[in-house]
Scaffold this active site. Sequence first.
Site, PDB file in Angstrom:
ATOM      1  N   PRO A 140       0.814  -1.221   0.000  1.00 16.23           N
ATOM      2  CA  PRO A 140       0.000   0.000   0.000  1.00 16.23           C
ATOM      3  C   PRO A 140       0.842   1.264   0.000  1.00 16.23           C
ATOM      4  O   PRO A 140       0.493   2.253  -0.655  1.00 16.23           O
ATOM      5  CB  PRO A 140      -0.831  -0.149   1.279  1.00 16.23           C
ATOM      6  CG  PRO A 140      -0.958  -1.622   1.472  1.00 16.23           C
ATOM      7  CD  PRO A 140       0.368  -2.182   1.028  1.00 16.23           C
ATOM      8  N   TYR A 141       1.973   1.241   0.724  1.00 13.28           N
ATOM      9  CA  TYR A 141       2.852   2.417   0.727  1.00 13.28           C
ATOM     10  C   TYR A 141       3.300   2.754  -0.693  1.00 13.28           C
ATOM     11  O   TYR A 141       3.197   3.905  -1.148  1.00 13.28           O
ATOM     12  CB  TYR A 141       4.074   2.174   1.609  1.00 13.28           C
ATOM     13  CG  TYR A 141       5.185   3.160   1.339  1.00 13.28           C
ATOM     14  CD1 TYR A 141       5.057   4.497   1.695  1.00 13.28           C
ATOM     15  CD2 TYR A 141       6.356   2.770   0.692  1.00 13.28           C
ATOM     16  CE1 TYR A 141       6.061   5.416   1.420  1.00 13.28           C
ATOM     17  CE2 TYR A 141       7.361   3.674   0.411  1.00 13.28           C
ATOM     18  CZ  TYR A 141       7.215   4.996   0.777  1.00 13.28           C
ATOM     19  OH  TYR A 141       8.200   5.904   0.485  1.00 13.28           O
TER      20      TYR A 141
END
Length: 331
Positions: A140-141
């Site tokens: 997700p980062y």
Amino acid sequence: MSVLIAGGAGYIGSTVASACLDAGVTPVIVDNLVSGRREFTEGRVFYEGDIADGALVDRIFSEHPDIRAVVHCAALIVVPESVTDPIGYYEANVAKSLAFVGHLHRNSCDRLIFSSSASIYRAEDGSAVTEDTPLALQSPYARTKAVCEEMFADIAASGKMRVLSLRYFNPVGSDPLLRTGLQMKRPSHALGKLIQAHQEGTPFPVTGVNYPTRDGTGIRDYVHVWDLATAHIAAIDGFDSILTESMPSTAINLGTGSGTTVRELCTAFNNVVSTPLETVDTDPRPGDVAGGYTASNRATTLLGWTPKLSLEESIRSALDWIPVRDTLLKD
């Protein structure tokens, strides 16, 4: 001339602020101190608050009308944390960045330098990547960084903003004058683990020795954080010549261009310390990959920038920073 640095109390942002000061540019810092340190803002123009706070951003521009550009380093950056809290990461990194750009546009600021990340590349087989290498978003980062790049490119294409995305590889080291450095006592990157093993007198585990690299160990592109900071100064100085109406946005990789294997990192470390560190070969950890590095010359072509500081200098500054950090930062 002033430059607004969002996230200017963090590791990268505070070092960019130091480089600005050294270049005769006034850094104006805005940071909510979620991960940044108030100690890194001492003696600098500082606004505590959130980049999504429109009233705050308006006040900053009202009080500093000479702000010429914005460096956007404000983000959450811990990959495992992004997996467990994707909502928080999309809120902090994407939603707030969109709000921030709206506030910048309202204040007639159209120059944005965005702190992106080489984590958007897969880099699993030890090979080089360029800015044109297909993206492979594995957390997700990383996806928040890619989404922001695409979002900013769309906004730039509409004529409302010009955006330069700087894709960092692996920053290491500290400000050479030891004004700022890593906040964490126990960094999780390979150099941090090397330092920890050396302090504890234990062998450093080389996790994986059969990767398709020049010596069989994993490879990463470690770039001195001060070199990264000077790249931002080059971006500020050359912004108007790099980004034009016909090319309102682009991305640039920031790395050494050669990469460093784990064995080479250990050798460089032993060249710096007085007591050599022992290593032990072990199996790869679950999820470990060979890694990669940048082979692009776009930074040289567009910014006129090449890294100047060696890996040994990065290691030495990281070691020198430790006692300063323990004195300056109380936790």
